[in-house]
Write an enzyme that holds these catalytic residues in place. Sequence first.
Site, PDB file in Angstrom:
ATOM      1  N   TYR A  29       0.830  -1.197   0.000  1.00 44.87           N
ATOM      2  CA  TYR A  29       0.000   0.000   0.000  1.00 44.87           C
ATOM      3  C   TYR A  29       0.872   1.257   0.000  1.00 44.87           C
ATOM      4  O   TYR A  29       1.821   1.387   0.779  1.00 44.87           O
ATOM      5  CB  TYR A  29      -0.936   0.035   1.215  1.00 44.87           C
ATOM      6  N   GLY A  52      -6.659   4.895  -0.723  1.00 47.18           N
ATOM      7  CA  GLY A  52      -8.001   4.979  -0.159  1.00 47.18           C
ATOM      8  C   GLY A  52      -8.874   3.837  -0.647  1.00 47.18           C
ATOM      9  O   GLY A  52      -8.498   2.662  -0.577  1.00 47.18           O
ATOM     10  N   HIS A  54      -5.694  15.696  -5.401  1.00 42.45           N
ATOM     11  CA  HIS A  54      -6.032  16.055  -4.024  1.00 42.45           C
ATOM     12  C   HIS A  54      -5.874  17.549  -3.752  1.00 42.45           C
ATOM     13  O   HIS A  54      -6.332  18.039  -2.719  1.00 42.45           O
ATOM     14  CB  HIS A  54      -5.153  15.261  -3.048  1.00 42.45           C
ATOM     15  N   ASN A  78      -0.172  13.215   4.052  1.00 35.07           N
ATOM     16  CA  ASN A  78      -0.884  12.428   5.047  1.00 35.07           C
ATOM     17  C   ASN A  78      -0.483  12.807   6.462  1.00 35.07           C
ATOM     18  O   ASN A  78       0.232  12.065   7.131  1.00 35.07           O
ATOM     19  CB  ASN A  78      -0.579  10.945   4.790  1.00 35.07           C
ATOM     20  N   ARG A 133     -15.282  38.572  41.532  1.00 31.01           N
ATOM     21  CA  ARG A 133     -14.776  37.714  42.600  1.00 31.01           C
ATOM     22  C   ARG A 133     -14.254  36.375  42.079  1.00 31.01           C
ATOM     23  O   ARG A 133     -13.316  35.796  42.636  1.00 31.01           O
ATOM     24  CB  ARG A 133     -15.901  37.486  43.609  1.00 31.01           C
TER      25      ARG A 133
END
Length: 528
Positions: A56, A63, A86, A199, A287
Amino acid sequence: MDMHTVVVGTSGTTAEDVVAVARHGARVELSAAAVEALAAARLIVDALAAKPEPVYGVSTGFGALASRHISPELRAQLQRNIVRSHAAGMGPRVEREVVRALMFLRLKTVASGHTGVRPEVAQTMADLLNAGITPVVHEYGSLGCSGDLAPLSHCALTLMGEGDAEGPDGTVRPAGELLAAHGITPVELREKEGLALLNGTDGMLGMLVMALADLKNLYTSADITAALSLEALLGTDKVLAPELHAIRPHPGQGVSADNMLRVLAGSGLTGHHQDDAPRVQDAYSVRCAPQVNGAGRDTLDYAAVVAGRELASSIDNPVVLRGGTSRSSGAENGGGRVESNGNFHGAPVAYVLDFLAIVAADLGSICERRTDRLLDKNRSHGLPPFLADDAGVDSGLMIAQYTQAALVSEMKRLAVPASADSIPSSAMQEDHVSMGWSAARKLRTAVDNLARIVAVELYAATRAVEIRAAQGLTPAPASQAAVAALRAAGAEGPGPDRFLAPDLAAADTFVREGRLVAAVEPVTGPLA
């Protein structure tokens, strides 16, 4: 440009280095160890690329298309294509400092030796930063999972000499022209390199780091403005006593109380809360300032821990690991292997980005409540309505509080968590995403608004303190220093109505540049 040099090694980086590169133009160099790690990891990738088995990111699609084995002659095209396809961002340009942080943090991961990118690609990334070339990155395109994909793709596109980028002179030109003008050769991507450049959580992390730097200043500034408002309202500083905060030992609460107490040291205004209109206690917004400011400080501290872990991380998928044998879908090759993983998921960063938006909104809210109290003659214990010179003829700071209230209202909307949302993508392969980029973008707006909100309180509180001084009371030395410095910065004091926007702008700049803190510290000593 800051000529300080940041050396990128194999073991992450620091928040200070991110800010130096992103905001101050620090130069970047690769350490010898980083170059060695890059070369070693590349040998592993090259060996795996030569094998017939699919790996891969090296010899497959990506993907939902990861099932296709890509033949050697198409792999360079595959890496170019993933970058081009992309780089699909839309909307306005992202700020230069965000893009520089994004580029630097991606280089940090690449230099770790866990991505398989060649040393010459990493060097080109450093060259772009050093040349002041900033890719055009757009607002929309990241879901905060599988990395900040579109933003990082636009940066990778510039490395290839494609797309548009901004030069050091601020002019946007074709990236190829800019690279040529600076003697930088565009990269020719090889196996895994396109994917490795895209990535990571680098965009959201960079924005987190810069937000933390800004919020640290704003929280200290808000301690000072809270003290000024307490003083102007003739409140009591007894609630700031260390022994009261020791019995509820949240660290930030004690720090904020100590900051306020030091600002108020020597004040002739505190302790007058019983003089004209007896009150047993000051209002919560006065306060409980240390409790609210302190809880925000503790949230900042937790966010800084998460940022530190992420800065020490190597975010990629797949990653290159030295030695061992694959336990899952990885590919083993003697001296190392490539493994798929889920470390790119932005959840840890996204959550703290949203936490910070929540505490920033609450800090803005309590600042606005004190401002409103200063302007209301029924609750300000002797101050004129709206701090006006001649109330009725003059409106004073009435509309300054409107502006502050509008900012607070927007802060509340920005506090809605982006990370509570998820939307599936990539044909349901990426079916849960972090939305961390969106969390970071809205946090930047929130931090910007918070500076303005604190500035309005400062402007109102200093005017009120000056009015008290005219009534014969003596402000604390630190308060006097804050007033003098703000007036010198161009924000004028009490008087008839005038064009108010320039005064508020001057106060805003004064706060966000850290000059309020710098003005009081010669009196108080260093404030946390």
